[in-house]
Design a protein around this motif. Structure first.
Motif, PDB file in Angstrom:
ATOM      1  N   HIS A 372      -6.071  -7.859  -0.173  1.00 39.12           N
ATOM      2  CA  HIS A 372      -4.664  -8.145   0.139  1.00 39.12           C
ATOM      3  C   HIS A 372      -4.143  -7.215   1.236  1.00 39.12           C
ATOM      4  N   TRP A 373      -5.043  -6.817   2.135  1.00 37.71           N
ATOM      5  CA  TRP A 373      -4.699  -5.765   3.108  1.00 37.71           C
ATOM      6  C   TRP A 373      -3.437  -6.094   3.913  1.00 37.71           C
ATOM      7  N   HIS A 374      -3.356  -7.273   4.490  1.00 39.73           N
ATOM      8  CA  HIS A 374      -2.221  -7.593   5.356  1.00 39.73           C
ATOM      9  C   HIS A 374      -0.914  -7.626   4.566  1.00 39.73           C
ATOM     10  N   ASP A 375      -0.960  -8.131   3.341  1.00 37.31           N
ATOM     11  CA  ASP A 375       0.241  -8.135   2.500  1.00 37.31           C
ATOM     12  C   ASP A 375       0.617  -6.715   2.086  1.00 37.31           C
ATOM     13  N   ALA A 376      -0.382  -5.884   1.816  1.00 36.50           N
ATOM     14  CA  ALA A 376      -0.107  -4.500   1.426  1.00 36.50           C
ATOM     15  C   ALA A 376       0.538  -3.727   2.573  1.00 36.50           C
ATOM     16  N   VAL A 377       0.049  -3.948   3.791  1.00 38.67           N
ATOM     17  CA  VAL A 377       0.648  -3.306   4.967  1.00 38.67           C
ATOM     18  C   VAL A 377       2.087  -3.778   5.145  1.00 38.67           C
ATOM     19  N   ALA A 378       2.311  -5.068   4.969  1.00 43.80           N
ATOM     20  CA  ALA A 378       3.663  -5.608   5.116  1.00 43.80           C
ATOM     21  C   ALA A 378       4.595  -5.067   4.045  1.00 43.80           C
ATOM     22  N   ALA A 379       4.073  -4.779   2.850  1.00 43.88           N
ATOM     23  CA  ALA A 379       4.898  -4.284   1.744  1.00 43.88           C
ATOM     24  C   ALA A 379       5.199  -2.799   1.853  1.00 43.88           C
ATOM     25  N   SER A 380       4.450  -2.079   2.708  1.00 42.70           N
ATOM     26  CA  SER A 380       4.683  -0.631   2.846  1.00 42.70           C
ATOM     27  C   SER A 380       4.540  -0.236   4.312  1.00 42.70           C
ATOM     28  N   SER A 381       3.361   0.160   4.701  1.00 47.17           N
ATOM     29  CA  SER A 381       3.037   0.465   6.098  1.00 47.17           C
ATOM     30  C   SER A 381       1.526   0.528   6.195  1.00 47.17           C
TER      31      SER A 381
END
Length: 427
Positions: A372-381
């Motif tokens: 879920h890397w891209h979603d995790a980046v979008a949810a935090s940084s």
């Protein structure tokens, strides 16, 4: 097309200085496309001169961590293979962190930086870094709240992507490797409840309750009334929401509160899962005594905590984990924890070592983060996602190597009903 010569051989020499080895255990590709290092080894990419400048200013674990979090260094291929190669090399193999390069080695590193045009002011650290030397007395209520917020208030959506539907951020208990993370977390929650001997009508204090998963399980499956406390505002908000949605708001009371300030005792049982690492060695005697006093006679405490099994038992303030992950965190040896609980007036009933279980748990969290890397980046940084990837993968390897352990210590306040004769009462 891979270039021979170029920047990479000099970068490889600089990295060897930082690691304290003759030859780097990695294949390195530099910003100019050149490569160096053993063929077939795990691969890293050094994207800019800023990575080398970070190592000149902090020639050790912290400089490497900053470069990775900032994206100046990246990993190609399997993260565990890369970190295993790094953690087996020279200074990074030292438990608890790596000493920086010696003065002569620093001069060699500076010379390489001069030749590659990388000398300059110290780059600012990534915004995800916290200064352990910030104001306030160590392990005071205010400073502990700040440290907890740094780690846990990074977005509930981010944690949901990593942890999955269980929303449990501590070691799961696996029947075998095929169990699956969500099932393993349910096994752990039920094991804690059975060890505590929970029965309908009891009061449970869940110290460091996280997003309320244990509190909800205990109330729903065992009919107990639960007080859950955390210092994370975001955790408490979601835990209350989950309790309301489960129809358990009248049985589960979630508070933003320090364990030292709980005053509505007595409790029939206390769970402390993944919280004692934030207490600190100097505060452990007071922690044990306070939990003893909050229990009614005969009440049980389950203390679930990571232990340090090799070398020094505290993190230097300039290690990656102290500045990015657990500021002010301290790991005790298992013997220290048991001694503190006994000195606090508690009788030890059982010790359950779960080291292998945590390695499996961490690997499962890394897989979910990467899936879920891209979603995790979008949810935090992106920096925050990189911090968690580095810390969880590195921790999995530390558990597998035996540098760290994790233990459930079951204790009881004397008085009341005697404990079971055999541990089969809860296993």
């Amino acid at each position: 097309m891979t270039r021979t010569g170029g920047v990479a051989p000099r970068l490889a020499e600089a990295l060897a200085v930082v690691l304290g080895v003759e030859q780097i255990p990695l294949r390195l590709r530099a910003w100019d496309g050149s490569e160096a290092g053993p063929e077939g080894a795990p691969r890293i990419v050094v994207r800019s001169r800023r990575a080398l400048r970070r190592l000149v200013w902090a020639p050790g674990e912290l400089g490497l961590g900053r470069a990775y979090v900032a994206g100046d260094i990246d990993i190609e291929g399997d993260v565990f293979d890369t970190f295993a190669a790094l953690s087996s090399a020279g200074r990074l193999s030292v438990p608890g962190g790596s000493p920086d390069a010696a003065p002569g080695e620093r001069l060699r590193l500076l010379g390489t930086a001069l030749r590659l045009g990388a000398v300059g002011p110290q780059p600012p650290p990534p915004p995800e870094e916290i200064d352990p030397g910030r104001h306030g007395r160590r392990h005071s209520r205010d400073r502990d709240a700040t440290s907890v917020s740094h780690h846990y208030d990074v977005g509930n959506d981010f944690y949901a992507l990593v942890l999955g539907p269980s929303m449990v951020y501590s070691c799961a208990v696996w029947d075998d490797e095929a169990t699956g993370l969500d099932a393993a977390q349910q096994i752990k929650l039920d094991l804690v409840c059975r060890k505590l001997g929970l029965r309908p009508g009891m009061r449970l204090l869940d110290v460091g309750c996280g997003w309320g998963s244990l509190a909800l399980h205990a109330a729903r499956e065992y009919g107990v009334d639960v007080v859950g406390i955390t210092l994370s505002v975001e955790q408490a908000a979601l835990a209350r929401k989950r309790a309301a949605e489960a129809g358990l708001a009248d049985r589960v009371d979630i508070r933003v509160q320090d364990y030292r300030d709980v005053d509505d005792d007595p409790f029939d049982a206390i769970s402390s899962v993944g919280m004692a690492e934030h207490v600190g060695r100097a505060q452990m005697p007071a922690y044990a005594a306070r939990l003893h006093d909050l229990l009614r006679p005969g009440g049980r405490l389950l203390n679930h905590a990571i232990s340090w099994r090799a070398g020094d038992t505290s993190w230097d303030r300039d290690t990656f984990i102290a500045r990015y992950v657990f500021p002010d965190g301290e790991l005790l040896r298992l013997g220290e924890t048991v001694a503190a609980l006994e000195a606090g007036g508690l009788e030890i009933l059982d010790v359950d070592a779960l080291r292998g279980h945590y390695a499996l748990t961490l690997r499962a969290w890394v897989r979910r983060l990467e899936e879920h890397w891209h979603d995790a980046v979008a949810a935090s940084s992106e920096g925050r996602a990189r911090v968690w990837r580095l810390y969880m993968a590195g921790s999995a390897l530390a558990f597998e190597a035996g540098a760290m352990g994790v233990n459930q210590v079951l204790a009881q306040r004397p008085g009341g009903a005697p404990p079971p004769l055999r541990r089969t009462a809860w296993v």
